[in-house]
Design an enzyme around this catalytic site. Structure first.
Site: not given
Ligand code: AMP
Ligand code: ZN
Length: 138
Positions: A101, A103
């Site tokens: 993903h 950001h």
């Molecule tokens: P990372 O730390 O780069 O793996 O980012 C994962 C991101 O996913 C974090 O910023 C979380 O807040 C976000 N996240 C986790 N679960 C969900 C969800 N169900 N819907 C939207 N964002 C999510």
């Protein structure tokens, strides 16, 4: 491929809810559930790839092309002063969800978000050798 125990695979295919900004057959763009700033969103491929080491270059290229379009729309609507585009790979790098993903984090004057690190010192000889080795491996 869809991975059974992957939350973003489920989210990609609408099996768990998200506030979606944009969706097509390959990608979904939605707001992060725990945003760093107002409008913080994520772009994912619908196919499961764990990280940058696994995603194919064509999909990653299309994803980033989409990011440029979304970023401009966000800037217009949110009136942010800047934006960080971030992508974490591996626990050590802060990855918590192991489905690739990107950001998009809008930045606002005085928002207090801090991604800074202490600048190190470059060893030019070592870097020249490493550059050569990497070149041989891409
Ligand atoms: P990372 O730390 O780069 O793996 O980012 C994962 C991101 O996913 C974090 O910023 C979380 O807040 C976000 N996240 C986790 N679960 C969900 C969800 N169900 N819907 C939207 N964002 C999510
Ligand atoms: Zn997945």
């Amino acid at each position: 491929m869809v991975k059974d125990d992957c939350i973003f695979c489920k989210l990609a295919h609408g099996e768990i809810p998200s506030t979606t900004i944009y969706e097509d057959k390959d990608f979904r763009v939605y707001f992060d559930i725990a945003p760093a700033t107002k409008g913080h969103c994520l772009i994912i491929p619908k196919e499961h790839y764990q990280d940058v080491f696994e995603i194919d270059a064509e999909t990653a290229g299309k994803l980033f092309a989409l990011a440029t379009v979304v970023a401009r729309g966000m800037k217009k609507v949110l009136k942010c002063d800047g934006m960080n585009i971030m992508q974490n790979n591996g626990t050590i790098a802060g990855q918590t969800v192991f489905h690739f993903h990107l950001h998009l984090i809008p930045r606002y004057d005085g928002d207090g978000v801090d991604f800074h690190y202490a600048p190190g010192e470059a060893n030019m000889e070592e870097l020249a050798m490493i550059a050569k080795e990497i070149r041989a491996n891409i």
